[in-house]
Enzyme design. Structure first.
Site, PDB file in Angstrom:
ATOM      1  N   GLU A 304       0.827  -1.210   0.000  1.00  0.00           N
ATOM      2  CA  GLU A 304       0.000   0.000   0.000  1.00  0.00           C
ATOM      3  C   GLU A 304       0.859   1.257   0.000  1.00  0.00           C
ATOM      4  O   GLU A 304       0.554   2.226  -0.686  1.00  0.00           O
ATOM      5  CB  GLU A 304      -0.943   0.013   1.211  1.00  0.00           C
ATOM      6  CG  GLU A 304      -1.958  -1.130   1.233  1.00  0.00           C
ATOM      7  CD  GLU A 304      -3.032  -1.024   0.155  1.00  0.00           C
ATOM      8  OE1 GLU A 304      -3.034  -0.036  -0.600  1.00  0.00           O
ATOM      9  OE2 GLU A 304      -3.870  -1.947   0.073  1.00  0.00           O
ATOM     10  N   ARG A 308       0.826   3.791  -3.237  1.00  0.00           N
ATOM     11  CA  ARG A 308       0.210   5.101  -2.987  1.00  0.00           C
ATOM     12  C   ARG A 308       1.262   6.176  -2.738  1.00  0.00           C
ATOM     13  O   ARG A 308       1.205   7.257  -3.336  1.00  0.00           O
ATOM     14  CB  ARG A 308      -0.732   5.023  -1.780  1.00  0.00           C
ATOM     15  CG  ARG A 308      -1.860   4.025  -1.989  1.00  0.00           C
ATOM     16  CD  ARG A 308      -2.860   4.039  -0.861  1.00  0.00           C
ATOM     17  NE  ARG A 308      -3.647   2.812  -0.866  1.00  0.00           N
ATOM     18  CZ  ARG A 308      -4.915   2.729  -0.477  1.00  0.00           C
ATOM     19  NH1 ARG A 308      -5.548   3.784  -0.038  1.00  0.00           N
ATOM     20  NH2 ARG A 308      -5.550   1.567  -0.505  1.00  0.00           N
ATOM     21  N   ASP A 437      -5.195  -9.917  -8.095  1.00  0.00           N
ATOM     22  CA  ASP A 437      -5.487  -9.011  -9.219  1.00  0.00           C
ATOM     23  C   ASP A 437      -4.283  -8.343  -9.874  1.00  0.00           C
ATOM     24  O   ASP A 437      -3.981  -8.550 -11.049  1.00  0.00           O
ATOM     25  CB  ASP A 437      -6.514  -7.949  -8.791  1.00  0.00           C
ATOM     26  CG  ASP A 437      -6.175  -7.265  -7.456  1.00  0.00           C
ATOM     27  OD1 ASP A 437      -5.159  -7.618  -6.832  1.00  0.00           O
ATOM     28  OD2 ASP A 437      -6.938  -6.359  -7.047  1.00  0.00           O
ATOM     29  N   GLU A 573     -11.887   0.763 -10.386  1.00  0.00           N
ATOM     30  CA  GLU A 573     -11.538  -0.168 -11.470  1.00  0.00           C
ATOM     31  C   GLU A 573     -12.377  -0.027 -12.731  1.00  0.00           C
ATOM     32  O   GLU A 573     -11.857  -0.097 -13.855  1.00  0.00           O
ATOM     33  CB  GLU A 573     -11.569  -1.624 -10.966  1.00  0.00           C
ATOM     34  CG  GLU A 573     -10.447  -1.974  -9.997  1.00  0.00           C
ATOM     35  CD  GLU A 573     -10.647  -1.412  -8.587  1.00  0.00           C
ATOM     36  OE1 GLU A 573     -11.799  -1.037  -8.263  1.00  0.00           O
ATOM     37  OE2 GLU A 573      -9.663  -1.319  -7.832  1.00  0.00           O
ATOM     38  N   THR A 662      -0.721   0.700 -10.239  1.00  0.00           N
ATOM     39  CA  THR A 662      -2.044   0.182  -9.892  1.00  0.00           C
ATOM     40  C   THR A 662      -2.839   1.155  -9.023  1.00  0.00           C
ATOM     41  O   THR A 662      -4.000   0.909  -8.701  1.00  0.00           O
ATOM     42  CB  THR A 662      -1.941  -1.220  -9.236  1.00  0.00           C
ATOM     43  OG1 THR A 662      -3.245  -1.793  -9.184  1.00  0.00           O
ATOM     44  CG2 THR A 662      -1.327  -1.145  -7.845  1.00  0.00           C
TER      45      THR A 662
HETATM   46  C1  DMJ Z   1      -6.202   0.576  -4.983  1.00  0.00           C
HETATM   47  O1  DMJ Z   1      -5.430   0.780  -3.885  1.00  0.00           O
HETATM   48  C2  DMJ Z   1      -5.434  -0.088  -6.076  1.00  0.00           C
HETATM   49  O2  DMJ Z   1      -6.091   0.088  -7.266  1.00  0.00           O
HETATM   50  C3  DMJ Z   1      -5.240  -1.533  -5.828  1.00  0.00           C
HETATM   51  O3  DMJ Z   1      -4.612  -2.151  -6.897  1.00  0.00           O
HETATM   52  C4  DMJ Z   1      -6.552  -2.208  -5.601  1.00  0.00           C
HETATM   53  N1  DMJ Z   1      -7.328  -1.557  -4.625  1.00  0.00           N
HETATM   54  C5  DMJ Z   1      -7.457  -0.137  -4.613  1.00  0.00           C
HETATM   55  C6  DMJ Z   1      -8.609   0.413  -5.387  1.00  0.00           C
HETATM   56  O4  DMJ Z   1      -9.727  -0.324  -5.394  1.00  0.00           O
END
Ligand code: DMJ
Length: 673
Positions: A304, A308, A437, A573, A662
């Protein structure tokens, strides 16, 4: 010389052999005799007639030729060995290669790869002139690489010929650059890109947006203005009640902490930049400069904080060119490194960034597969920018290790991996949703980031998509929507997380980068399903998880929602995939679908005093049950993708120059298309 020489000591000494002709042999003296024995003797006689000097010269020449022969045989053998072992920088063992190729050939053909490194076998090409470019026989390396160092040029003629060969070979080399073909799709890796695993020498400058600034700005349209308005509203809540904290609690007008690092602010930095909110950006920058401190005794989640914080800082550095963000990125990057100190080098999930210690969660020594394989874009970029290869080395090792692991099912990975043994655990469960994912997403994106050269990543990605098609795709009733379900110990479950809706966008991105055209078809089908996950629900907002109906039942829609799954966390998403689909097709329906979603967010999740909130019940428009939390990704991702979706400026984060991590933070593609 010796034969017939008189000696005082006795009869004339006969050296070697005496030639006494018997009746049969005598025939040959006068006439032609082609018998072996005769020829041998005749040669011998001639030899004996030579002077000592002549014989020495001949013997010397023979010896010289023999030595040359042995040397060239040895070097050819070496070169051949390296060709056969090399196999495209492949780290598989000899035994594994045929196995991989044979694995279900009907479903999963191995990629045909041609040529990798033209530069390794200079001497061989001297022996074979280059073939015309269209002739593909044998390993390319033997055919096309002109000698560069070891060429011995004796005459002017030799020199001219060798130069011609070099020119011709270069032409062939350009034509026959590395090509991977997969089901008819031909991918031509960029020749200028350094393989990312190579030693990093020079720190890179920020990718510049100047080129984009030079052209006429595309005016912002109504829908984009609506996104800016939504963002400002969210920012107002954050600024008033949660400034410098991780997440806004818009109803209670307070905040929650996760890492205590201003998560929302950092996640939102590049969105502020992209939306053109300069004043807000400056204010946020000031906070980063004066108040963002990583030297804190706090446990953070490696994944995370990478996607981020590190991702957000790196992309903001690239967009703004402001070195403050790179300095901060370096700081957090270094503080996250202890996570990789595990017996298997598969990182722990948690790191104490103040103490420099790391550990797995309290209840297990496992890490989540998606987490350890979705930090690569950021760490690789950090290495490129700093010139310090340790970041990239650590994350590349994880990918290489996962590539070799058993326990996959046609490219699909389990959800957990043990930090001690390095093996997958909890085998038999396969999903494209939570915990797996972004493993799939980052296979493709790393391949693109690095200039489409790391074939193992592409191989794993292509294999996985075949695995999805084979095991996880089904069609629902009554609308026959194609969806991605889950597999648990051989049993198919018609459950799909909203998280899976990253997949249409990723598939479209792959197709845009030359992968199979049927990936685009699948993307189109799946994005329709993701849209229906919103459209078939009372609030027009998707729940966290849906179950699809496999059998038609009167009065039932395709989508069923269990009470525990009917929350919405403002996730990105679907709008993310809508953005890719619009960019690549220009079909305005994707913008319209996104517009509907934005309006429903405004209708059901907007808090009048500032901010947006997650809700507990997407099925109840009169009371969606606000949760009192605005996730940082709403500003980092959801609204950013909305803004980009509504834009008709393809240079606003050009997808041939940037790759989104992501968490929607754009990082430069190392060698843009
Ligand atoms: C985000 O932190 C990122 O996209 C991660 O890959 C999946 N979850 C959240 C958003 O839903």
């Amino acid at each position: 010389m010796y034969s017939g020489a008189a000696s005082a000591a006795g009869p004339p000494r006969r050296d070697f052999i005496s030639v006494s002709l018997g009746p049969e042999e005598a025939v040959g003296v006068s006439g032609y005799n082609n018998s072996k024995a005769w020829r041998r003797r005749s040669c011998w006689r001639k030899w004996k007639q030579l002077s000592r000097l002549q014989r020495s010269v001949i013997l010397f020449l023979f010896a010289f030729l023999a030595v040359c022969g042995v040397i060239s045989y040895a070097s050819m053998g070496e070169a051949w060995k390296s060709i056969t072992n090399k196999s495209f920088g492949d780290h598989r063992t000899e035994q594994e290669i045929p196995r991989l190729k044979l694995a279900n050939p009907a479903v999963l053909p191995a990629p045909q790869k041609a040529d990798v490194n033209h530069g390794d076998y200079p001497e061989l090409s001297l022996q074979k002139p280059p073939r015309p470019p269209h002739v593909h026989r044998g390993p390319f390396n033997l055919q096309i690489k002109a000698p560069r160092r070891d060429m011995r040029l004796k005459t002017r003629h030799d020199t001219v010929r060798a130069v011609e060969e070099l020119v011709e070979a270069d032409k062939v080399e350009k034509t026959e650059k590395s090509v991977i073909s997969w089901r008819g799709a031909v991918i031509e890796p960029d020749q200028n890109t350094e393989p990312p695993s190579s030693k990093i020498m020079e720190p890179e400058k920020p990718s510049s947006v100047e080129a984009e600034d030079q052209k006429e700005p595309v005016p912002i349209n109504e829908r984009q203005l609506a996104v800016i308005e939504a963002f400002r509203h969210a920012w107002k809540g954050y600024k008033n009640f949660a400034w410098g904290h991780d997440e806004l609690k818009p109803l209670s007008k307070s905040y929650s902490e996760w890492f205590g690092l201003g998560l929302t602010l950092i996640d939102a930095l590049d969105t502020l930049w992209i939306l053109g909110l300069k004043e807000e950006f400056e204010e946020a920058r000031k906070w980063v400069a004066n108040d963002l401190v990583f030297d804190k005794n706090v446990d953070v989640n490696l994944f995370e904080s990478t996607i981020r914080i590190l991702g957000g800082l790196l992309s903001t550095y690239h967009l703004s060119g402001d070195s403050l963000f790179l300095e901060k990125a370096k700081d957090i990057g270094n503080r996250l490194m202890p996570a990789f100190k595990t017996p298997s080098k598969i990182p722990y999930s948690d790191v104490n960034i103040g103490r420099g210690t790391a550990h797995p969660p309290r209840w297990t020594s496992d890490s989540t597969v998606a987490e350890v394989t979705s930090i690569q874009l950021e760490f690789r970029e950090l290495s490129r920018l700093t010139g310090d290869e340790k970041f990239q080395k650590a994350v590349d090792e994880v990918m290489k290790h996962v590539h070799t692991l058993s326990g996959k099912n046609d490219g699909l990975v389990p959800m957990f991996i043990n930090t001690n043994s390095g093996q997958f655990t909890h085998l038999g469960v396969y999903t494209l949703g939570a915990r797996a994912d972004s493993y799939y997403e980052y296979l493709l994106k790393q391949w693109i980031q690095g200039g489409k050269k790391e074939n193992e990543l592409l191989e794993d990605y292509m294999r996985a998509i075949e695995g999805v098609k084979k095991h996880l795709l089904q069609r629902s009733e009554p609308k026959k929507l194609t969806f991605v379900g889950e597999l648990a110990h051989g049993h198919f479950s018609a459950k799909m997380d909203h998280l899976v809706c990253f997949l249409p966008g990723t598939l479209a991105l792959g197709a845009h980068n030359g992968l199979a055209a049927d990936h685009m078809k699948l993307a189109e089908t799946l994005i329709e399903t993701c849209y229906q996950m919103y459209a078939q629900v009372e609030t027009g907002l998707s729940p966290e998880i849906v179950h699809f109906n496999l059998h038609a039942q009167k009065g039932h829609k395709d989508v069923e929602i269990k009470p525990a799954d009917r929350h919405n966390l403002l996730r990105p998403e679907t709008v993310e995939s809508l953005f890719y689909m619009y960019r690549f097709t220009g079909d305005k329906k994707y913008q319209d679908w996104g517009w509907e979603i934005l309006q429903n967010f405004n209708r059901y999740t907007r808090v009048p005093t500032g901010g947006y909130t997650s809700i507990n019940n997407v099925q109840n428009p009169s009371n969606p049950e606000p949760r009192d939390k605005m996730e940082s990704f709403f500003l980092g991702e959801t609204l950013k993708y909305m803004f980009l979706l509504f834009s008709d400026d393809i240079d606003l984060i050009n997808l041939d120059k940037y790759i989104f991590n992501t968490e929607a933070h754009p990082l430069p593609i190392w060698v843009p298309a």
